[in-house]
Enzyme design. Structure first.
Site, PDB file in Angstrom:
ATOM      1  N   LEU A   1      -2.637   5.224 -11.946  1.00  0.00           N
ATOM      2  CA  LEU A   1      -1.675   5.888 -11.066  1.00  0.00           C
ATOM      3  C   LEU A   1      -0.930   4.805 -10.286  1.00  0.00           C
ATOM      4  O   LEU A   1      -1.356   3.652 -10.240  1.00  0.00           O
ATOM      5  CB  LEU A   1      -2.396   6.826 -10.105  1.00  0.00           C
ATOM      6  CG  LEU A   1      -3.184   7.972 -10.755  1.00  0.00           C
ATOM      7  CD1 LEU A   1      -4.018   8.697  -9.706  1.00  0.00           C
ATOM      8  CD2 LEU A   1      -2.242   8.942 -11.468  1.00  0.00           C
ATOM      9  N   SER A   2       0.168   5.183  -9.648  1.00  0.00           N
ATOM     10  CA  SER A   2       0.938   4.154  -8.946  1.00  0.00           C
ATOM     11  C   SER A   2       0.109   3.485  -7.855  1.00  0.00           C
ATOM     12  O   SER A   2       0.289   2.301  -7.585  1.00  0.00           O
ATOM     13  CB  SER A   2       2.232   4.736  -8.366  1.00  0.00           C
ATOM     14  OG  SER A   2       1.969   5.825  -7.522  1.00  0.00           O
ATOM     15  N   GLU A   3      -0.780   4.245  -7.194  1.00  0.00           N
ATOM     16  CA  GLU A   3      -1.682   3.626  -6.228  1.00  0.00           C
ATOM     17  C   GLU A   3      -3.041   4.311  -6.194  1.00  0.00           C
ATOM     18  O   GLU A   3      -3.137   5.527  -6.383  1.00  0.00           O
ATOM     19  CB  GLU A   3      -1.106   3.679  -4.812  1.00  0.00           C
ATOM     20  CG  GLU A   3      -0.486   2.383  -4.330  1.00  0.00           C
ATOM     21  CD  GLU A   3       0.994   2.328  -4.623  1.00  0.00           C
ATOM     22  OE1 GLU A   3       1.567   1.233  -4.511  1.00  0.00           O
ATOM     23  OE2 GLU A   3       1.557   3.373  -4.962  1.00  0.00           O
ATOM     24  N   THR A   4      -4.050   3.488  -5.942  1.00  0.00           N
ATOM     25  CA  THR A   4      -5.376   3.965  -5.571  1.00  0.00           C
ATOM     26  C   THR A   4      -5.673   3.438  -4.176  1.00  0.00           C
ATOM     27  O   THR A   4      -5.525   2.241  -3.914  1.00  0.00           O
ATOM     28  CB  THR A   4      -6.448   3.470  -6.552  1.00  0.00           C
ATOM     29  OG1 THR A   4      -6.190   4.009  -7.859  1.00  0.00           O
ATOM     30  CG2 THR A   4      -7.839   3.897  -6.110  1.00  0.00           C
TER      31      THR A   4
ATOM     32  N   HIS B   1       2.354   7.337   0.165  1.00  0.00           N
ATOM     33  CA  HIS B   1       1.799   8.540  -0.460  1.00  0.00           C
ATOM     34  C   HIS B   1       0.273   8.469  -0.568  1.00  0.00           C
ATOM     35  O   HIS B   1      -0.411   9.486  -0.421  1.00  0.00           O
ATOM     36  CB  HIS B   1       2.454   8.788  -1.828  1.00  0.00           C
ATOM     37  CG  HIS B   1       1.869   8.060  -2.973  1.00  0.00           C
ATOM     38  ND1 HIS B   1       2.136   6.733  -3.242  1.00  0.00           N
ATOM     39  CD2 HIS B   1       1.012   8.470  -3.947  1.00  0.00           C
ATOM     40  CE1 HIS B   1       1.480   6.367  -4.320  1.00  0.00           C
ATOM     41  NE2 HIS B   1       0.784   7.402  -4.778  1.00  0.00           N
TER      42      HIS B   1
END
Length: 268
Positions: free
Chosen positions: A44-47, A77
């Site tokens: 995903l774009s961020e964890t 986000h």
């Protein structure tokens, strides 16, 4: 070792909209190598990872964010998603959540209508000639770009929302810039402004909805439009809505969050 993991769609009230983030509460920090590997595995774009701080600390949690490629200094986000998890899954009964981060103190509060409000820094932008690589990556790019020193993003202001929606940059060229990414923005037709965000420097071709770029977008558009309260849309394929307010050297960025799943990760 078994670690809990949650996935939340941020900046949306609808499942499969907004920007999905993985959230991993930790008892103590894993190694940077392990956290980066987890972020890559999550894809995903961020964890977001966070650890509870002692009661006498000025913050409640220490938070860090990893893309599939790097650790980033600020992420909206995944902070929103983390706050949703803390409020709804970890039994947090206080009005605010205070985070310690690489970008200084951050906080999140929950409104009566269920929106989460991020208290983020105000990022200045610097006008400069548009780099050649951006001109090559994006046909018709304006001659002037804006650089955001705090996170190394460039920002282009286009004529209208249709132009932002139509953008198809050469991601390979953008990656050669050696910075984090490129924001494109314009006045909105049904909101105050729209944006899209391309971050190949962080391993993300296009981020669906990006809270952190609004640290620069909100002060820019507040000055241009002569108003401090703004509604913003990030017009990616998934899309998201943000209610924003300029508050001096801080920016409020509000969004909804929708729960997707929870589980556990088994580490050696």
């Amino acid at each position: 070792m078994k670690q809990p993991i949650y996935q939340v769609d941020a900046f949306t009230g609808t499942l499969f909209g907004g920007n999905p983030a993985a959230v991993m509460p930790l008892e103590s920090w894993l190694t940077d190598k392990t956290m980066l590997a987890l972020a890559l595995e999550n894809n995903l774009s961020e964890t977001a990872f966070f650890v509870r701080l002692p009661e006498d600390d000025e913050a409640d949690f220490h938070i860090r964010w990893f893309t599939p490629g790097i650790e980033v200094p600020l992420c909206g986000h995944a902070t929103l998603a983390s706050a949703w998890v803390i409020f709804n899954k970890l039994g947090w009964d206080r009005e605010h959540i205070r985070f310690h981060s690489k970008s200084g103190p951050l906080s999140v509060k929950q409104t009566d209508d269920g929106w989460l409000v991020l208290d983020f820094p105000n990022y200045a932008v610097e006008a400069q000639p548009t780099p050649t690589l951006i001109q090559e990556a994006l046909e018709g790019a304006p001659a002037t770009a804006f650089f955001v020193p705090n996170d190394t993003n460039y920002m282009l202001v286009l004529d209208d929302e249709a132009a932002v929606r139509a953008v198809q940059p050469d991601i390979r060229k953008l990656k050669q810039l050696g910075n984090l990414g490129l924001i494109v923005t314009a006045p909105g037709t049904a909101c105050d402004f729209v944006s899209r965000y391309f971050a190949p420097g962080g391993g993300i071709d296009e981020d669906p909805v990006t809270g952190s770029i609004h640290s620069a977008l909100v002060p820019y558009w507040a000055e241009k439009l002569g108003k401090n309260r703004l509604e913003a849309w990030q017009v990616s394929a998934r899309g998201g809505v943000l209610r924003c307010e300029l508050k001096g050297d801080r920016v409020d960025i509000a969004g909804q969050a929708t729960f997707y799943m929870e589980g556990s990760v088994h580490l050696p």
